[in-house]
Write a protein that holds these residues in place. Structure first.
Motif, PDB file in Angstrom:
ATOM      1  N   VAL A   1      -9.706  -5.696  -3.141  1.00  0.00           N
ATOM      2  CA  VAL A   1      -8.604  -5.609  -2.663  1.00  0.00           C
ATOM      3  C   VAL A   1      -7.433  -4.858  -2.188  1.00  0.00           C
ATOM      4  O   VAL A   1      -7.744  -4.040  -3.087  1.00  0.00           O
ATOM      5  CB  VAL A   1      -7.513  -6.830  -3.615  1.00  0.00           C
ATOM      6  CG1 VAL A   1      -6.668  -7.416  -3.033  1.00  0.00           C
ATOM      7  CG2 VAL A   1      -8.244  -7.891  -3.681  1.00  0.00           C
ATOM      8  N   LEU A   2      -7.158  -5.074  -1.030  1.00  0.00           N
ATOM      9  CA  LEU A   2      -6.363  -3.903  -0.333  1.00  0.00           C
ATOM     10  C   LEU A   2      -4.918  -5.188   0.044  1.00  0.00           C
ATOM     11  O   LEU A   2      -5.405  -5.876   0.730  1.00  0.00           O
ATOM     12  CB  LEU A   2      -7.012  -3.296   1.057  1.00  0.00           C
ATOM     13  CG  LEU A   2      -5.350  -2.370   1.513  1.00  0.00           C
ATOM     14  CD1 LEU A   2      -5.103  -0.998   0.958  1.00  0.00           C
ATOM     15  CD2 LEU A   2      -6.084  -1.539   2.478  1.00  0.00           C
ATOM     16  N   LEU A   3      -3.871  -4.317  -0.838  1.00  0.00           N
ATOM     17  CA  LEU A   3      -3.350  -5.338  -0.229  1.00  0.00           C
ATOM     18  C   LEU A   3      -2.235  -4.478   0.677  1.00  0.00           C
ATOM     19  O   LEU A   3      -0.647  -3.690  -0.032  1.00  0.00           O
ATOM     20  CB  LEU A   3      -1.854  -5.636  -1.719  1.00  0.00           C
ATOM     21  CG  LEU A   3      -0.874  -6.418  -1.837  1.00  0.00           C
ATOM     22  CD1 LEU A   3      -1.281  -8.072  -1.610  1.00  0.00           C
ATOM     23  CD2 LEU A   3      -0.749  -6.570  -3.714  1.00  0.00           C
ATOM     24  N   VAL A   4      -1.526  -5.129   1.635  1.00  0.00           N
ATOM     25  CA  VAL A   4      -0.043  -4.599   2.210  1.00  0.00           C
ATOM     26  C   VAL A   4       0.977  -5.576   1.568  1.00  0.00           C
ATOM     27  O   VAL A   4       0.888  -7.446   1.564  1.00  0.00           O
ATOM     28  CB  VAL A   4      -0.332  -5.019   3.795  1.00  0.00           C
ATOM     29  CG1 VAL A   4       1.554  -4.986   4.245  1.00  0.00           C
ATOM     30  CG2 VAL A   4      -0.804  -3.636   4.347  1.00  0.00           C
ATOM     31  N   GLU A   5       1.954  -5.218   1.197  1.00  0.00           N
ATOM     32  CA  GLU A   5       3.133  -6.230   0.283  1.00  0.00           C
ATOM     33  C   GLU A   5       4.707  -5.490   0.551  1.00  0.00           C
ATOM     34  O   GLU A   5       4.463  -3.860   0.685  1.00  0.00           O
ATOM     35  CB  GLU A   5       2.756  -6.604  -1.115  1.00  0.00           C
ATOM     36  CG  GLU A   5       3.868  -7.659  -1.793  1.00  0.00           C
ATOM     37  CD  GLU A   5       3.881  -8.913  -1.181  1.00  0.00           C
ATOM     38  OE1 GLU A   5       5.007  -9.149  -0.957  1.00  0.00           O
ATOM     39  OE2 GLU A   5       2.953  -9.078  -1.167  1.00  0.00           O
ATOM     40  N   HIS A   6       5.468  -5.888   0.328  1.00  0.00           N
ATOM     41  CA  HIS A   6       6.747  -5.889   0.451  1.00  0.00           C
ATOM     42  C   HIS A   6       7.724  -5.904  -0.716  1.00  0.00           C
ATOM     43  O   HIS A   6       9.145  -4.928  -0.893  1.00  0.00           O
ATOM     44  CB  HIS A   6       7.643  -5.989   1.645  1.00  0.00           C
ATOM     45  CG  HIS A   6       7.670  -5.711   3.161  1.00  0.00           C
ATOM     46  ND1 HIS A   6       7.924  -3.703   2.827  1.00  0.00           N
ATOM     47  CD2 HIS A   6       7.362  -5.814   3.788  1.00  0.00           C
ATOM     48  CE1 HIS A   6       7.689  -3.495   4.670  1.00  0.00           C
ATOM     49  NE2 HIS A   6       7.043  -4.580   5.052  1.00  0.00           N
ATOM     50  N   ASN A   7       7.270  -6.727  -1.466  1.00  0.00           N
ATOM     51  CA  ASN A   7       8.065  -6.978  -3.185  1.00  0.00           C
ATOM     52  C   ASN A   7       7.547  -6.237  -3.902  1.00  0.00           C
ATOM     53  O   ASN A   7       6.480  -5.814  -4.322  1.00  0.00           O
ATOM     54  CB  ASN A   7       7.542  -7.973  -3.284  1.00  0.00           C
ATOM     55  CG  ASN A   7       8.393  -9.286  -4.741  1.00  0.00           C
ATOM     56  OD1 ASN A   7       8.293  -7.695  -4.695  1.00  0.00           O
ATOM     57  ND2 ASN A   7       8.544  -9.856  -4.673  1.00  0.00           N
ATOM     58  N   MET A   8       7.939  -5.263  -4.349  1.00  0.00           N
ATOM     59  CA  MET A   8       7.423  -4.480  -4.530  1.00  0.00           C
ATOM     60  C   MET A   8       7.635  -3.982  -6.591  1.00  0.00           C
ATOM     61  O   MET A   8       7.082  -3.672  -6.876  1.00  0.00           O
ATOM     62  CB  MET A   8       9.007  -3.009  -4.982  1.00  0.00           C
ATOM     63  CG  MET A   8       8.989  -2.146  -3.828  1.00  0.00           C
ATOM     64  SD  MET A   8       7.272  -1.261  -3.731  1.00  0.00           S
ATOM     65  CE  MET A   8       6.591  -1.997  -2.186  1.00  0.00           C
ATOM     66  N   ASP A   9       8.205  -4.813  -6.750  1.00  0.00           N
ATOM     67  CA  ASP A   9       8.287  -5.894  -7.979  1.00  0.00           C
ATOM     68  C   ASP A   9       6.335  -6.401  -8.230  1.00  0.00           C
ATOM     69  O   ASP A   9       5.640  -6.270  -8.924  1.00  0.00           O
ATOM     70  CB  ASP A   9       9.240  -7.525  -8.544  1.00  0.00           C
ATOM     71  CG  ASP A   9      10.430  -7.066  -8.905  1.00  0.00           C
ATOM     72  OD1 ASP A   9      10.160  -5.223  -9.208  1.00  0.00           O
ATOM     73  OD2 ASP A   9      11.459  -7.064  -8.536  1.00  0.00           O
ATOM     74  N   VAL A  10       5.948  -7.212  -7.727  1.00  0.00           N
ATOM     75  CA  VAL A  10       4.223  -7.273  -7.180  1.00  0.00           C
ATOM     76  C   VAL A  10       4.371  -6.533  -6.933  1.00  0.00           C
ATOM     77  O   VAL A  10       2.908  -6.446  -7.682  1.00  0.00           O
ATOM     78  CB  VAL A  10       4.184  -8.581  -6.057  1.00  0.00           C
ATOM     79  CG1 VAL A  10       3.281  -8.625  -5.419  1.00  0.00           C
ATOM     80  CG2 VAL A  10       5.258  -9.787  -5.802  1.00  0.00           C
ATOM     81  N   VAL A  11       3.699  -5.336  -6.093  1.00  0.00           N
ATOM     82  CA  VAL A  11       3.240  -4.464  -5.980  1.00  0.00           C
ATOM     83  C   VAL A  11       3.361  -3.560  -7.089  1.00  0.00           C
ATOM     84  O   VAL A  11       2.095  -3.027  -7.873  1.00  0.00           O
ATOM     85  CB  VAL A  11       3.696  -2.920  -5.397  1.00  0.00           C
ATOM     86  CG1 VAL A  11       3.425  -1.913  -5.042  1.00  0.00           C
ATOM     87  CG2 VAL A  11       3.857  -4.103  -3.231  1.00  0.00           C
TER      88      VAL A  11
ATOM     89  N   PRO B   1       0.630   3.636 -10.067  1.00  0.00           N
ATOM     90  CA  PRO B   1       2.191   3.148  -9.438  1.00  0.00           C
ATOM     91  C   PRO B   1       3.441   3.498  -9.740  1.00  0.00           C
ATOM     92  O   PRO B   1       4.173   4.380  -9.906  1.00  0.00           O
ATOM     93  CB  PRO B   1       1.490   0.840 -10.288  1.00  0.00           C
ATOM     94  CG  PRO B   1       0.926   1.337  -9.721  1.00  0.00           C
ATOM     95  CD  PRO B   1      -0.427   2.095  -9.950  1.00  0.00           C
ATOM     96  N   SER B   2       3.661   4.114 -11.522  1.00  0.00           N
ATOM     97  CA  SER B   2       3.690   4.340 -12.315  1.00  0.00           C
ATOM     98  C   SER B   2       4.394   6.206 -11.796  1.00  0.00           C
ATOM     99  O   SER B   2       6.132   6.685 -11.182  1.00  0.00           O
ATOM    100  CB  SER B   2       3.736   4.631 -13.384  1.00  0.00           C
ATOM    101  OG  SER B   2       2.639   5.155 -13.681  1.00  0.00           O
ATOM    102  N   ALA B   3       3.333   7.189 -10.891  1.00  0.00           N
ATOM    103  CA  ALA B   3       3.119   8.595 -10.612  1.00  0.00           C
ATOM    104  C   ALA B   3       4.082   8.008  -9.079  1.00  0.00           C
ATOM    105  O   ALA B   3       4.687   8.918  -8.323  1.00  0.00           O
ATOM    106  CB  ALA B   3       1.688   8.912 -10.489  1.00  0.00           C
ATOM    107  N   VAL B   4       3.324   7.041  -8.407  1.00  0.00           N
ATOM    108  CA  VAL B   4       3.834   6.810  -6.109  1.00  0.00           C
ATOM    109  C   VAL B   4       5.334   6.565  -6.441  1.00  0.00           C
ATOM    110  O   VAL B   4       5.993   7.226  -6.110  1.00  0.00           O
ATOM    111  CB  VAL B   4       3.006   6.159  -5.985  1.00  0.00           C
ATOM    112  CG1 VAL B   4       3.880   5.230  -4.598  1.00  0.00           C
ATOM    113  CG2 VAL B   4       1.859   6.212  -6.255  1.00  0.00           C
ATOM    114  N   ARG B   5       5.806   6.056  -7.575  1.00  0.00           N
ATOM    115  CA  ARG B   5       7.590   5.908  -7.934  1.00  0.00           C
ATOM    116  C   ARG B   5       7.665   6.426  -7.823  1.00  0.00           C
ATOM    117  O   ARG B   5       9.114   6.630  -7.349  1.00  0.00           O
ATOM    118  CB  ARG B   5       7.485   4.215  -9.301  1.00  0.00           C
ATOM    119  CG  ARG B   5       8.666   3.879  -9.096  1.00  0.00           C
ATOM    120  CD  ARG B   5       8.805   2.568 -10.121  1.00  0.00           C
ATOM    121  NE  ARG B   5       8.423   2.784 -11.567  1.00  0.00           N
ATOM    122  CZ  ARG B   5       7.771   2.438 -12.205  1.00  0.00           C
ATOM    123  NH1 ARG B   5       8.526   0.920 -12.298  1.00  0.00           N
ATOM    124  NH2 ARG B   5       7.833   2.715 -13.388  1.00  0.00           N
TER     125      ARG B   5
END
Length: 270
Positions: free
Chosen positions: A202-212, A233-237
């Motif tokens: 799955v490749l997901l485009v999403e603006h809701n950061m909690d979901v991401v 995710p933690s490293a990107v954040r």
């Protein structure tokens, strides 16, 4: 399952996607994030054959394990290879039932024989069984005979995922599936995304950061057409370049859903 090398798209003097090298594995959910205008939808359109690249290539790994250059494939060819997508804006047949929407998608993936006009209707029972099974999976089993236009917005988003699942694709590209969905319905949609990611890339485009941050195995970040980060995710954040370009002061749990009329992760009004 899918990879790009130097993928580039220019519109006149504007470079929307700039030399992107990217790979999506067969068993992962990768979220693609970035500010508005970063090139995310253009990148999706290049992967699906909707747009032709200015430069670079797209490759798809077939069942036998061989990588095939699909840069010049059109959307129909990409869909038959096993790459399906959903859209930012709900894109279903409004007057058709939920079952009919999914059955037609299954037939479209069934090849030329699926559309022979003079075949007995019983020959299409397999597509109907497939459609009913998919509707059960996405939580719309009880809405099979309901016209799509009468479904709630959240249910329509589930139906779009169901349509994308028809034909048993290997790769799903989901473009902002939570856009416009109420906060009460997001949890159900997140569970559906997790469900389909269990047996699809799955490749997901999403603006809701909690979901991401909740669902992603990996997060890739586009900014001004360039891939500026790609990792857990933690490293990107915590990446300084990402925080400067997009995330701003995001700490988790913020009202970051642009699709719900709230605020984007960068703090700008949607």
């Amino acid at each position: 399952m899918l990879r790009t090398s130097g993928l580039t798209k220019r519109f006149g003097g504007l470079t929307a996607v700039d030399g992107v090298d990217f790979e999506l594995g067969s068993d992962e959910l990768c979220s693609l994030i970035g500010p508005n205008g970063a090139g995310k939808t253009t990148f999706f359109n290049l992967l699906t054959g909707t747009l032709d690249p200015t430069g670079g290539s797209v490759e798809y790994r077939e069942a036998e394990g061989d990588w095939v250059d699909v840069t010049d494939d059109d959307p129909h060819e990409m869909a038959l290879r096993g790459l399906h997508r959903s859209y930012q804006i709900t894109n279903v047949f409004p007057t058709a039932t939920a079952l009919e929407n999914v059955r037609v998608a299954a037939q479209a993936d069934g090849g030329r024989d699926a559309w022979k006009l003079w075949r007995n209707v019983g020959a299409f029972e397999g597509y109907e069984r497939e459609a009913r099974g998919i509707l059960e999976r996405v939580g719309l089993g009880d809405e099979a005979d309901t016209a799509a236009e009468t479904l709630s917005h959240g249910q329509k988003r589930h139906l779009e995922v169901a349509v994308a699942l028809a034909g048993d694709p290997d790769v799903l590209l989901l473009d902002e599936p939570t856009a416009g969905v109420s906060s009460d319905a997001i949890d159900r949609l997140v569970e559906l995304i997790r469900n389909v990611a269990a047996d699809h890339a799955v490749l997901l485009v999403e603006h809701n950061m909690d979901v991401v941050m909740d669902v992603s195995d990996r997060v890739a970040v586009l900014h001004q057409g360039e891939l500026i980060a790609d990792g857990e995710p933690s490293a990107v954040r915590e990446d300084p370049a990402v925080r400067k370009a997009y995330l701003g002061g995001y700490e988790g749990g913020d009202d970051a859903d642009a699709g719900d009329g709230g605020r984007t992760a960068g703090g700008e009004a949607a």
